[in-house]
Design an enzyme around this catalytic site. Structure first.
Site, PDB file in Angstrom:
ATOM      1  N   GLU A 102      14.021 -10.686  14.774  1.00  0.00           N
ATOM      2  CA  GLU A 102      14.528 -10.397  16.151  1.00  0.00           C
ATOM      3  C   GLU A 102      15.331 -10.964  16.930  1.00  0.00           C
ATOM      4  O   GLU A 102      15.379 -12.727  16.182  1.00  0.00           O
ATOM      5  CB  GLU A 102      13.205  -9.907  16.774  1.00  0.00           C
ATOM      6  N   ARG A 103      17.385 -10.308  16.890  1.00  0.00           N
ATOM      7  CA  ARG A 103      17.856 -10.953  17.443  1.00  0.00           C
ATOM      8  C   ARG A 103      17.310 -12.276  18.579  1.00  0.00           C
ATOM      9  O   ARG A 103      16.748 -12.195  19.597  1.00  0.00           O
ATOM     10  CB  ARG A 103      19.012 -10.368  17.977  1.00  0.00           C
TER      11      ARG A 103
ATOM     12  N   HIS B 192      19.339  -2.115  16.162  1.00  0.00           N
ATOM     13  CA  HIS B 192      18.595  -2.267  15.050  1.00  0.00           C
ATOM     14  C   HIS B 192      19.263  -1.228  14.089  1.00  0.00           C
ATOM     15  O   HIS B 192      19.871  -0.662  13.625  1.00  0.00           O
ATOM     16  CB  HIS B 192      17.332  -1.481  14.906  1.00  0.00           C
TER      17      HIS B 192
ATOM     18  N   CYS C 109      12.177  -3.692  24.932  1.00  0.00           N
ATOM     19  CA  CYS C 109      10.945  -4.170  24.292  1.00  0.00           C
ATOM     20  C   CYS C 109       9.508  -3.499  23.857  1.00  0.00           C
ATOM     21  O   CYS C 109       9.049  -2.956  25.352  1.00  0.00           O
ATOM     22  CB  CYS C 109      10.081  -5.163  24.593  1.00  0.00           C
ATOM     23  N   GLY C 110       9.141  -2.631  23.028  1.00  0.00           N
ATOM     24  CA  GLY C 110       8.128  -2.144  22.976  1.00  0.00           C
ATOM     25  C   GLY C 110       6.694  -2.701  22.568  1.00  0.00           C
ATOM     26  O   GLY C 110       5.955  -1.959  23.870  1.00  0.00           O
TER      27      GLY C 110
ATOM     28  N   ASN D 149       3.492 -10.517  18.365  1.00  0.00           N
ATOM     29  CA  ASN D 149       4.561 -10.452  19.328  1.00  0.00           C
ATOM     30  C   ASN D 149       4.463 -11.061  21.124  1.00  0.00           C
ATOM     31  O   ASN D 149       3.389 -10.055  21.401  1.00  0.00           O
ATOM     32  CB  ASN D 149       5.173  -9.187  19.611  1.00  0.00           C
TER      33      ASN D 149
ATOM     34  N   CYS E 175       7.376  -6.099  16.253  1.00  0.00           N
ATOM     35  CA  CYS E 175       8.371  -6.029  16.385  1.00  0.00           C
ATOM     36  C   CYS E 175       8.432  -3.758  16.916  1.00  0.00           C
ATOM     37  O   CYS E 175       8.568  -3.215  16.537  1.00  0.00           O
ATOM     38  CB  CYS E 175       9.763  -6.131  15.656  1.00  0.00           C
ATOM     39  N   GLY E 176       7.970  -4.096  18.361  1.00  0.00           N
ATOM     40  CA  GLY E 176       7.827  -2.631  18.823  1.00  0.00           C
ATOM     41  C   GLY E 176       9.172  -1.496  18.612  1.00  0.00           C
ATOM     42  O   GLY E 176       9.218  -0.230  18.016  1.00  0.00           O
ATOM     43  N   THR E 177      10.231  -2.220  19.017  1.00  0.00           N
ATOM     44  CA  THR E 177      11.405  -1.308  18.970  1.00  0.00           C
ATOM     45  C   THR E 177      11.660  -1.533  17.511  1.00  0.00           C
ATOM     46  O   THR E 177      11.895  -0.518  17.098  1.00  0.00           O
ATOM     47  CB  THR E 177      12.805  -1.890  19.681  1.00  0.00           C
ATOM     48  N   GLY E 178      11.584  -2.479  16.500  1.00  0.00           N
ATOM     49  CA  GLY E 178      11.668  -2.532  15.271  1.00  0.00           C
ATOM     50  C   GLY E 178      10.867  -0.796  14.213  1.00  0.00           C
ATOM     51  O   GLY E 178      11.452  -0.992  13.188  1.00  0.00           O
TER      52      GLY E 178
ATOM     53  N   GLN F 187       9.242 -13.834  23.944  1.00  0.00           N
ATOM     54  CA  GLN F 187      10.013 -13.224  25.028  1.00  0.00           C
ATOM     55  C   GLN F 187       9.383 -13.557  26.154  1.00  0.00           C
ATOM     56  O   GLN F 187       8.230 -13.679  26.223  1.00  0.00           O
ATOM     57  CB  GLN F 187      10.358 -11.824  24.864  1.00  0.00           C
TER      58      GLN F 187
ATOM     59  N   ASN G 134      19.280  -6.812  15.625  1.00  0.00           N
ATOM     60  CA  ASN G 134      18.197  -6.875  14.635  1.00  0.00           C
ATOM     61  C   ASN G 134      17.791  -6.126  13.401  1.00  0.00           C
ATOM     62  O   ASN G 134      18.507  -4.699  13.435  1.00  0.00           O
ATOM     63  CB  ASN G 134      16.985  -6.005  15.627  1.00  0.00           C
TER      64      ASN G 134
END
Length: 268
Positions: free
Chosen positions: A200-201, A151, A74-75, A13, A209-212, A46, A182
């Protein structure tokens, strides 16, 4: 105008990081899209802009998707910040402060407590966020939550059988999600191992995707599928997730790839 940047990634990412404490640049959606373009710009999922923060030991971070939209968390990018700076730091985002500490090959981030409240995600109207009564073809009854950004998590038998490149944008843009969403698909191997993919949106399919990952872990915990420590495998590699007193701790790699300069008028 010449702007210095650093290219970084967390499990594939990838980010263009601009240190606003050193170089000032006004970022609008067109500028972000131009820099993020993989053919005519630098290329990234990003764009990250850092800035001074008045609290000692803290730095402010803004996060822009490749389509120019700004998001709150964003993780993977948060893990990159202490690696870039060379020391532990509190990263202050629009979603709140995140404590990020260096670890072998990357960093560990306290991602806070997930929020399953329907209007905080947000959804367009009240629903049981533990199992939304909705579906898109083979994807049904997801968990909805916020981990700083919104999410959905679908638990499926085989994540590779899901046409996420087609269904992801449909779900992201559904009117049920007023701020878009997401989309994660996950397969539980056992109580300590999970595989996942993310649409990811604003960025599309991503290698990580860390937050995912945090959302998937929290969703699996809510459904009683996972222990309090798991390995989560994404297309770009593995993250370690742990839950303590309701808080999520994410540990994984973050890599500084190269430094460069942006010259000229970047706008699209």
């Amino acid at each position: 105008m010449t702007i210095r940047f650093t290219k970084m990634h967390g499990l594939g990412n990838d980010f263009v990081v601009i240190d606003g404490r050193r170089d000032s640049i006004a970022l609008d959606a067109g500028t972000v899209r131009a820099i993020a373009d993989r053919r005519t710009g630098v290329g990234c999922d990003q764009l990250i802009q850092l800035a001074d923060h008045p609290q000692a030991g803290s730095i402010a971070m803004r996060i822009f998707n490749a389509d120019g939209s700004e998001v709150s968390a964003c993780g993977n990018a948060t893990r990159c910040v202490p690696v870039l700076l060379g020391h532990d730091v509190t990263v202050v985002t629009a979603a709140g402060p995140l404590v990020a500490k260096l670890s072998d090959g990357g960093a560990a981030v306290d991602m806070g407590v997930p929020d399953f409240t329907w209007d905080r995600i947000p959804l367009a109207y009240a629903m049981d966020t533990g199992s939304l009564p909705v579906g898109w073809e083979m994807l049904e009854n997801p968990v909805a939550l916020s981990v700083g950004n919104p999410h959905l998590v679908f638990f499926v038998d085989d994540i590779d059988a899901v046409p996420l490149d087609r269904l992801g944008p449909q779900i992201e843009q559904d009117p049920l999600f007023p701020e878009r969403i997401n989309v994660n698909v996950a397969s539980v191997t056992d109580r300590r191992d999970v595989r996942m993919r993310t649409w990811e949106r604003g960025a599309g399919l991503t290698r990580a995707c860390g937050t995912g990952a945090c959302a998937t872990f929290a969703a699996g915990r809510r459904r009683g599928l996972l222990d309090d420590t798991v390995r989560l495998t994404l297309p770009g590699g593995d993250l370690m997730l742990a839950e303590t007193d309701g808080r999520l701790l994410m540990t994984g790699a973050a890599v500084r790839v190269f430094d460069g300069t942006l010259s000229g008028d970047f706008h699209a």
